[in-house]
Structure formats: C-alpha cells, structure tokens
Scaffold this motif. Sequence first.
Motif, PDB file in Angstrom:
ATOM      1  N   GLU A  66     -36.507  36.459  40.867  1.00  0.00           N
ATOM      2  CA  GLU A  66     -37.362  35.478  40.809  1.00  0.00           C
ATOM      3  C   GLU A  66     -37.936  35.091  42.121  1.00  0.00           C
ATOM      4  O   GLU A  66     -36.928  34.969  43.144  1.00  0.00           O
ATOM      5  CB  GLU A  66     -36.499  34.133  40.333  1.00  0.00           C
ATOM      6  CG  GLU A  66     -35.900  34.165  38.942  1.00  0.00           C
ATOM      7  CD  GLU A  66     -37.038  33.838  38.001  1.00  0.00           C
ATOM      8  OE1 GLU A  66     -37.868  33.352  38.248  1.00  0.00           O
ATOM      9  OE2 GLU A  66     -36.995  34.243  37.081  1.00  0.00           O
ATOM     10  N   ARG A  82     -40.472  32.774  44.882  1.00  0.00           N
ATOM     11  CA  ARG A  82     -41.205  31.589  44.890  1.00  0.00           C
ATOM     12  C   ARG A  82     -41.859  31.450  46.141  1.00  0.00           C
ATOM     13  O   ARG A  82     -41.528  31.970  47.255  1.00  0.00           O
ATOM     14  CB  ARG A  82     -40.011  30.347  44.769  1.00  0.00           C
ATOM     15  CG  ARG A  82     -39.353  30.384  43.503  1.00  0.00           C
ATOM     16  CD  ARG A  82     -39.881  29.721  42.453  1.00  0.00           C
ATOM     17  NE  ARG A  82     -38.838  29.579  41.425  1.00  0.00           N
ATOM     18  CZ  ARG A  82     -38.718  30.456  40.228  1.00  0.00           C
ATOM     19  NH1 ARG A  82     -39.305  31.847  40.304  1.00  0.00           N
ATOM     20  NH2 ARG A  82     -38.112  30.146  39.335  1.00  0.00           N
ATOM     21  N   VAL A  96     -45.408  24.537  43.938  1.00  0.00           N
ATOM     22  CA  VAL A  96     -44.527  25.836  43.937  1.00  0.00           C
ATOM     23  C   VAL A  96     -45.083  26.846  42.926  1.00  0.00           C
ATOM     24  O   VAL A  96     -45.447  26.502  42.101  1.00  0.00           O
ATOM     25  CB  VAL A  96     -43.066  25.346  43.260  1.00  0.00           C
ATOM     26  CG1 VAL A  96     -42.126  26.460  43.350  1.00  0.00           C
ATOM     27  CG2 VAL A  96     -42.265  24.296  44.217  1.00  0.00           C
ATOM     28  N   MET A 136     -44.390  30.483  41.192  1.00  0.00           N
ATOM     29  CA  MET A 136     -43.277  31.277  40.701  1.00  0.00           C
ATOM     30  C   MET A 136     -43.674  32.441  39.727  1.00  0.00           C
ATOM     31  O   MET A 136     -44.235  32.368  39.037  1.00  0.00           O
ATOM     32  CB  MET A 136     -42.438  30.253  39.561  1.00  0.00           C
ATOM     33  CG  MET A 136     -42.224  28.995  40.035  1.00  0.00           C
ATOM     34  SD  MET A 136     -41.487  27.436  38.762  1.00  0.00           S
ATOM     35  CE  MET A 136     -42.903  27.227  38.137  1.00  0.00           C
ATOM     36  N   VAL A 176     -32.626  31.813  38.023  1.00  0.00           N
ATOM     37  CA  VAL A 176     -33.549  30.810  38.077  1.00  0.00           C
ATOM     38  C   VAL A 176     -32.949  29.695  38.811  1.00  0.00           C
ATOM     39  O   VAL A 176     -33.595  28.732  39.447  1.00  0.00           O
ATOM     40  CB  VAL A 176     -34.119  30.416  36.723  1.00  0.00           C
ATOM     41  CG1 VAL A 176     -34.917  29.115  36.643  1.00  0.00           C
ATOM     42  CG2 VAL A 176     -35.161  31.592  36.200  1.00  0.00           C
ATOM     43  N   VAL A 177     -31.748  29.588  38.433  1.00  0.00           N
ATOM     44  CA  VAL A 177     -30.995  28.375  38.814  1.00  0.00           C
ATOM     45  C   VAL A 177     -30.818  28.299  40.184  1.00  0.00           C
ATOM     46  O   VAL A 177     -31.079  27.207  40.950  1.00  0.00           O
ATOM     47  CB  VAL A 177     -29.670  28.281  38.233  1.00  0.00           C
ATOM     48  CG1 VAL A 177     -28.741  27.212  38.691  1.00  0.00           C
ATOM     49  CG2 VAL A 177     -29.488  28.131  36.849  1.00  0.00           C
ATOM     50  N   SER A 201     -34.102  27.510  42.084  1.00  0.00           N
ATOM     51  CA  SER A 201     -34.417  25.925  42.041  1.00  0.00           C
ATOM     52  C   SER A 201     -33.686  25.285  43.010  1.00  0.00           C
ATOM     53  O   SER A 201     -34.189  24.476  43.738  1.00  0.00           O
ATOM     54  CB  SER A 201     -34.302  25.412  40.598  1.00  0.00           C
ATOM     55  OG  SER A 201     -35.137  26.082  39.594  1.00  0.00           O
ATOM     56  N   GLU A 202     -32.513  25.506  43.331  1.00  0.00           N
ATOM     57  CA  GLU A 202     -31.718  25.048  43.958  1.00  0.00           C
ATOM     58  C   GLU A 202     -32.167  25.248  45.657  1.00  0.00           C
ATOM     59  O   GLU A 202     -32.295  24.192  46.318  1.00  0.00           O
ATOM     60  CB  GLU A 202     -30.096  25.488  44.245  1.00  0.00           C
ATOM     61  CG  GLU A 202     -29.580  25.217  43.125  1.00  0.00           C
ATOM     62  CD  GLU A 202     -27.924  25.800  42.928  1.00  0.00           C
ATOM     63  OE1 GLU A 202     -27.571  26.725  44.014  1.00  0.00           O
ATOM     64  OE2 GLU A 202     -26.960  25.333  42.009  1.00  0.00           O
ATOM     65  N   THR A 229     -35.419  25.915  46.476  1.00  0.00           N
ATOM     66  CA  THR A 229     -36.635  25.098  46.729  1.00  0.00           C
ATOM     67  C   THR A 229     -36.228  23.717  46.957  1.00  0.00           C
ATOM     68  O   THR A 229     -36.916  23.192  47.743  1.00  0.00           O
ATOM     69  CB  THR A 229     -37.227  25.120  45.065  1.00  0.00           C
ATOM     70  OG1 THR A 229     -37.627  26.576  44.837  1.00  0.00           O
ATOM     71  CG2 THR A 229     -38.508  24.232  45.158  1.00  0.00           C
ATOM     72  N   ARG A 230     -35.056  23.097  46.352  1.00  0.00           N
ATOM     73  CA  ARG A 230     -34.693  21.861  46.638  1.00  0.00           C
ATOM     74  C   ARG A 230     -34.191  21.572  48.053  1.00  0.00           C
ATOM     75  O   ARG A 230     -34.277  20.603  48.670  1.00  0.00           O
ATOM     76  CB  ARG A 230     -33.751  21.097  45.563  1.00  0.00           C
ATOM     77  CG  ARG A 230     -34.303  21.033  44.112  1.00  0.00           C
ATOM     78  CD  ARG A 230     -33.609  20.107  43.261  1.00  0.00           C
ATOM     79  NE  ARG A 230     -32.293  20.792  43.337  1.00  0.00           N
ATOM     80  CZ  ARG A 230     -31.809  21.657  42.277  1.00  0.00           C
ATOM     81  NH1 ARG A 230     -32.731  21.675  41.340  1.00  0.00           N
ATOM     82  NH2 ARG A 230     -30.489  21.900  42.184  1.00  0.00           N
TER      83      ARG A 230
END
Length: 945
Positions: free
Chosen positions: A70, A72, A134, A136, A416-417, A420-421, A423-424
Amino acid sequence: MSVPIRFLLRAAVAGFFVPVTPLVAGAQDESAAADLTAPLPIDSLVTVGTLSNGVRYYIRVNERPEDRAELRLVLNAGSVLEDDDQQGLAHFVEHMAFNGTSRFPKQDLIDYLESIGMRFGPDVNAYTSFDETVYMLTVPTDSAEVVATAFRILEDWARTVSFDPEEIEKERGVVLEEWRLGRGAEARMRDEQFPILFQGSRYAERLPIGQRETLENFDHESLVRYYEDWYRPDLMAVIAVGDLDPIVIEELIRERFEGVPAAPDGRVRQLYEVPEHDETLFAVATDDEATDTRVSVVFKQPVREQGTVGAYRQGLVERLYNRMLNARLFELTLAEDPPFTGAGTAQGRFVRSSEAYLLAAQVREGGVEIGLQALLTEAERVDQHGFTASELERHKLDLLRAFERAYDERAKRNSVVYASEFTRNFLEDEPIPGIEYEYELTKELLPTIQLSEVNERARQWISERNRVVLLNAPANEDVAVPGERELLAVFERVEADEIAAYEDELGDAPLIEVIPEPAAIVREEVIEEVEATVWELANGIKVTLKPTDFKDDEILFRAWSPGGTSLVPDPEHVPAMTAASVVAAGGLGSYSLVELNKVLAGKAATVNPSISELYEGLSGRASPQDAETLFQLIHLYFTAPRLDSTAFTAYRNSIQAELENRDSDPEAAFWDTVSVTLAQNHHRRRPPTVEKFDEMDLTTSFSVYEDRFADAGDFNFVFVGSFDLDSIRPLVQTYLGGLRTTGRKESWRDIELDYPEGVIRKTVERGIEPKSLTFLAFNGRFDDTGDQRYALSSLEDVLRLRLREHLREDLGGTYGVRIAARTRRLPDQEYSFQISFGSAPDRVEELVAEARRQIDSMKVSGPTGAEVEKVREAQRRAWETALKENGFWLGQLVARDQHGEDYRQILEHEERFNTLSVDLLREAARRYLSDLSYVQITLVPEGGD
C-alpha cells in the motif's frame, strides 16, 4: 475518486461521523501507576524519517496481503486553502494527476496500472477533503520494476502533473458530473446548514467538490496555481506498507523525492479556526425530496494534544463513556413506542482545527421534539446519576477484548490499516505506538479508570457554549417542523426535569441450561485438494470444515437449507421475509436482545439468522476462544427463538419510519421502477411502502421461522478459519449433533419470477435537480457452467474498462459507469447484464448511443488484445489475494454445496485465465448483449424529455 467529508448530518445514525482513535488529553486519575506525562513512543517496526527538503516518510513491513504494498502520497493541503477563484480546484488537481504527468502522458498512467493488474477504484484512487489530499496505490511487489515504477508515479504526482489543456477540458466534464451526482435533498440542506455549523469559518465556503460556476468557468492558470502553491515537499508524506524490503524502499523514496525542490518562500499553510460562540446556533433545513427526519446536537471543542500516556488514558475514559451511552440509546430503540428509530453519540476530530462531541437521532416524522428530549434526557441522566458499576465493568471487559483481538491479529493485519494510521499521524499527529504497546498499556490503565471520571464526561462535553442544533426534515405542510424556540424549550425542559437513575438489569442464567448430548460423526471425507473435511452427523447434518492460517482470530460460518420464503403463500410473504429479523430482535432463550448483549460482554461471537427466497440459514463469526459461545448461539436459534411483541412493534415502527417519505426521493422512484420492471410486476417484488409493511404480523413471522428451522437434518454448515479439527469436533458433535431432526426433506418452490423478454423502454420523470440516471439491462436464458460464468464475468470486466474510457474519459459525460453481470441458477438459469450511469439530462441519448456503439464493436471485433491482457492480469492478481481470505473460501464452499458441485472445481477457476481471449469475449458479447431482449429505463427531472 471520492471526496470524503466528515458530515455530521447523519451522524451516528448512519455512521458518517467516524471518530479518530481516542488518544486525547483531559482529566487524569492521580492514582494511576503509569507516568501520565510520558510521551507515547513510535512503533519500532515503523521507519519514520524526513528528507532534507521536508518530505516525511513512513515504511513498515507487513505480509498481509502477500506480494502487495500500500503506497500513499499524502498532501497536507485541501479545499480550505483554495483562493476565491479556485473553489473546487484542489479536488480538480487530484483528478488531473490521473490525466497525465511527465512520464505518463494523458491516460498512459491508468493504462500502465491496469496492465499490472491494478483496478481503477479499488487499487488506484485518491480523495480530497477540507484539509488534505491523499493518493492511494496498491501494487504487486513480486516485481522490483513495478515497485520502482510505482514510486516514479508518486514522484510525478508530487511535482510533474502535466495539466494538458485538452485533458483539463475533458476532465471538467467528469468533475461536473461528480458534482451533479452529489446533488439532491441532502446537498441542498447541507448548503443551508454548513454556513451555520461553521459560522465565521472558512470551512463554511470551501466544500471540496466546489461551486458549479467555478468548475464550469475557471481558467487553467488558477488550477496550475493551486498545484504550484501547495504541492511542495514540506507538506508531503510518502507511505509504504506491505510485503517489501524496507532498505530498498527507503532508498527509492530518497531517490525519487530528495530532488523535489523545496519552497522556502511558499505560502503559509494556515490553520483555519472554527470560531467559538456563546449562544446556541440552530440550523433547520427542510426539503421536498428529503426522506427522513434527523436531529443532531454538535458541541464544538478545541483540538487537544494526543501524544502522552495521560492523553491515551483519557481516550479510554471517553471511549467507555460513549460505549455505555450508546448501549442505553440502543435499548430505547427497542421500546414498543421508541422516541427515535436510531441514535448515537461520538467524539472525535471534526475538522483540522476542531473536535466535536455529537448526539444524534433519527426520528419519525413529527417526532423531533420527542426524540431530542429522549436523547438529551439520557445524557442528563448520566450527568445526574452517572453510569452503574456493572455497566462500567461490562464495557471495560468488552473494550479490553477488542484490544486483545487486535493484538492476536497483529501478524495478519491488513496493510491498508497501517497506511491509514500513518496518514493520520502525519496530518493530525495521531500517535502510532503499535498494537503491542497499546495492548499492554490498556491492560495497565483500564483497571485504574474510576466510575466517577467516566461520569464527568457529560459535564465537560455538554455545554450551552459552542452548541449547534441541526435538524433535517421533509418539507411537509401537514407536519409542523419545530423552530428555534421549540427546540430551545426542549433543552430547558430536560434541564428542569427530575430524572430517575438507570437500572442495569441482568439475569444470571446460562445461555443454555442443559447441554445437549453429542451425536456421532457417521461419515468423514477429506478433500485434500482444497484442504477441507466433510463430516456427516448421526442426525443428518452435513458439516464442511476448512482450517486456515489466514487470520489468527477469525472463524466464519454459514449454514443453509432449501426452502426459504418460496414455500409460503403470497399473503404471508412480508411476514416471512421479515421473520428472521423479527426473531433476531427478540433475543434468545430467556434473554431479550438487550439482555443478550449484556450476557455476551467480552465475547467475540455473533450469529444472524436469515430467510431468503430459496434458503433459510444462519451466518456469523467468532474468535477461536469464543467458539463454544458461537455454537451455543447457533443451537439456540434452532431451539429457543424468543417471541417478543415489544421488540416486534419497535422493529415494524422503525421500518415504517424509514418509508414514510421514501416516495419523495427521485432515485428511489427510479430504482423501484427498475426492480418492478425486471420482476415483471411480480407480487413479491413490490416496492417497499408503509402499506406493504403493514402486512407484517408477529404470529405469522414466528410461525414461519419455527417451521423453517424445525428440522436441522437437511442443513449444511460450512466453517472456515482459525481452528483445528480436534478442538472443533466436540462443539460440532454437541451443539449441532444435539439439534432435533425429523428426516424432513424439502426443496424450494418455483414462484415463477423471471426476467422479462423483448425490448422495454421507460422514462421516469422525477426530481428538481438537473441530473439523469440511465439503466440498461440485457436479459435472457443462461447455460450455467463454470466456463460460461467465467465468460460472462470477464465480459463485465472488459466492458467496465471500455465504457469508463469512452463515456468518462473521452466524452467527460459521466463520473462513473457501473456494470454488474447477475446470474440466477435456480429455479431457472437466467442472466441479467446491467449497465448504469448518471449524466446531465441533455446528454443521455449521446451516452447511450456511445455505450451501444462500444457494445456493437465488442460483438463485431471483440476487445483489443491490450484489454484482454488487462482483464486477465487483474483477475490473476485478485485471485492471488482471494485465496488467502476466509470470506472467499466460505462463499465458494457454500456456493458449490448449494448447487451440488465438487469442491475441487473451485481450483479450476485459475486455469480459465489462460482461456481468456478476444474470441471468447466477442462470443460472450454476441450471446449475452442481444438487441432483442433488453430493458432501458431513464430518470429525467420533472418536465424533462
């Protein structure tokens, strides 16, 4: 490409408000042993660094899914930074990144990604919000060249988007169609409410989708100016998570991004505040096409730091508060005359500069004041009396169990999890200490959390300051909508009320009073090719088991038996189709649904009954350590369904509340027409209306359910997941072997529901927005073999590519084309190949004509060789991933079971990839896309052609 905004308008009722991980600061218990001022660490498995030009990067090795990564590109810039002449252009730039860069002119980028098996949408996507953009990518990692090229793409997006004038004008139509797609009652009410919700803030006027006038008329220089101002290294992060070599990836990031020029004199990335206000603001919006009534109370809050142990502990406190209050609100929805049909509470990041606490409810038309009063009363009940000690302990147990499961699954967590973490973390400073650390810290902190500090949340969150009341309702002259005075009076009444304390009632009986006698396994078959074992129990039940190591904390199951609603007469169809939900709402054995949820605290096991047209059955999942609870629930759904008239009334009322104004929605009218037409006005395919669900009947529903589950002997069960045969054997023999059987053998009944033949054209005139929907379905008889199913699904794949390219990219006429090839094996073998898209009303004929030209081309010449290879590669890549998923195997085993096919045929599908060819797809197009049998239905605005 989606534009996710944290809309509060549907709030907890519909799940649009998603709080970030609750690592937030606040009051702390001095007795806690941990050092609350200590900073939270960064997970040691994550490589975090910053290049000399300011680009930040995150790298983590993760092997789920295998041979995938993944990637980003995260930009700390969104629509809130747009100039007045750029409203909507942050999002437009995101679109242009897929329409040409220095290395990939025009559509070459998408062509390349599709050539390596990645699908536009699922694997290649992006989004723009108020505060960020973002990009992806999901890419295969079994080729070093593919991985290297993926990082070249990220670099191109960061610095060399081409902004070809011709491509800009093509994409203008696509973005306008995305804008058009989002219009309707919700958008119109949002337009009224956001200026109040964000009063005095730039957020009120910077929706990511932008303004239609700007999108239609902006000059190209404004678009490029946004890119040059904000796409710069000090606002960027690169994230790579997956089955990869971290040393190689770090070198690729340095190679590709170290040279992105810094912008020392760049514009200031301003943080736009949401101003505070002393008074309560009211945003009441009604619309002729609105279908439901919702009331929400938003309490805006300042952003708090998240990076300490104390902040983490406070997040646990707040999580417990919301879980307990949500449980009480759910309990109210099961009352005979509930004050609302759904309600929820949540807290989290609202926009970059603001957090918010939310109370929200969906109510029946005319029930705003009753629903709001009940919502506020429950919050006030906590303020006056607090939660009970038993509630706190139960929810502590549940919360700890959630962390335990996450910890147990740490080696099988999807990439993916993590992406996303990270990214935040870059955008919002959300800590990333890792699940190992979080689990140990949670075990240490949870016991120190006292009831008093959880109860304090209501006092600290609920205030008259920074309060906004949102009300959305249908515009109905026969139903008065309360205004500011009436809504404020509700708050005053609740504040003046004496509210009784909540009583936490819970029985202590076991789920099953008497454990059944186990039955013998009378037959065993091992199917080595698919690593599955089949048992036949002495009572006739068939059980298929496939142990896997795909996830460490997951067991999935489904059970089925032929019959379903087809066996009931037409007058009983509505009670039959709702019977499983009616039973589920009633609880099990001696426990109501509310009590059952309490009894199952700390257990990870769920079971859901179902009765479809041809089958009755059960489905569910569990953690391996809760497997016995799963089997007990299965046993109870056969032996102890619970008739609950109060729960039935609440369930029926909730359905009818949802349907009260459904006819006001133009799209609902359109899809109802589609459904009725495809079903040839069959009685059992009537559109959902209040009158239809007046036919619900508790006695009939319960009778149908008991009859469908009266004999377990013709049920087949399939279990897939983390178990071994020795451990699951006694559970199968006891709880399935102990079920009653009578030897009844049944099958479904043909209710004579067939797709229509011939040509049918209809136009639906509904709605005030200038938008249309078009539905085209080719229907006919189907030769249901594995080869033909593959041919039809491949035709679906290739036409999805073809129509996206021509209708979206070339003509700019639609945001997207949806294609679905549906087949029915039973009672008759039929297919329906369905194409649908939205557009401007005046472009419907043009787009339908182009779609038909491409279909005719497919029938005459077939697809191009490049299209065949794209589809084949995407299928292979999807197959690689699917083979490592429990859900895939469960679905395949059940499908083969239901149709009497050999499980080994599952593996034959991979061999078919080599049969894919131009000729195969041309023949499929000729067979399945006949001009002699199709349905075409179009939605146009009222007064349209």
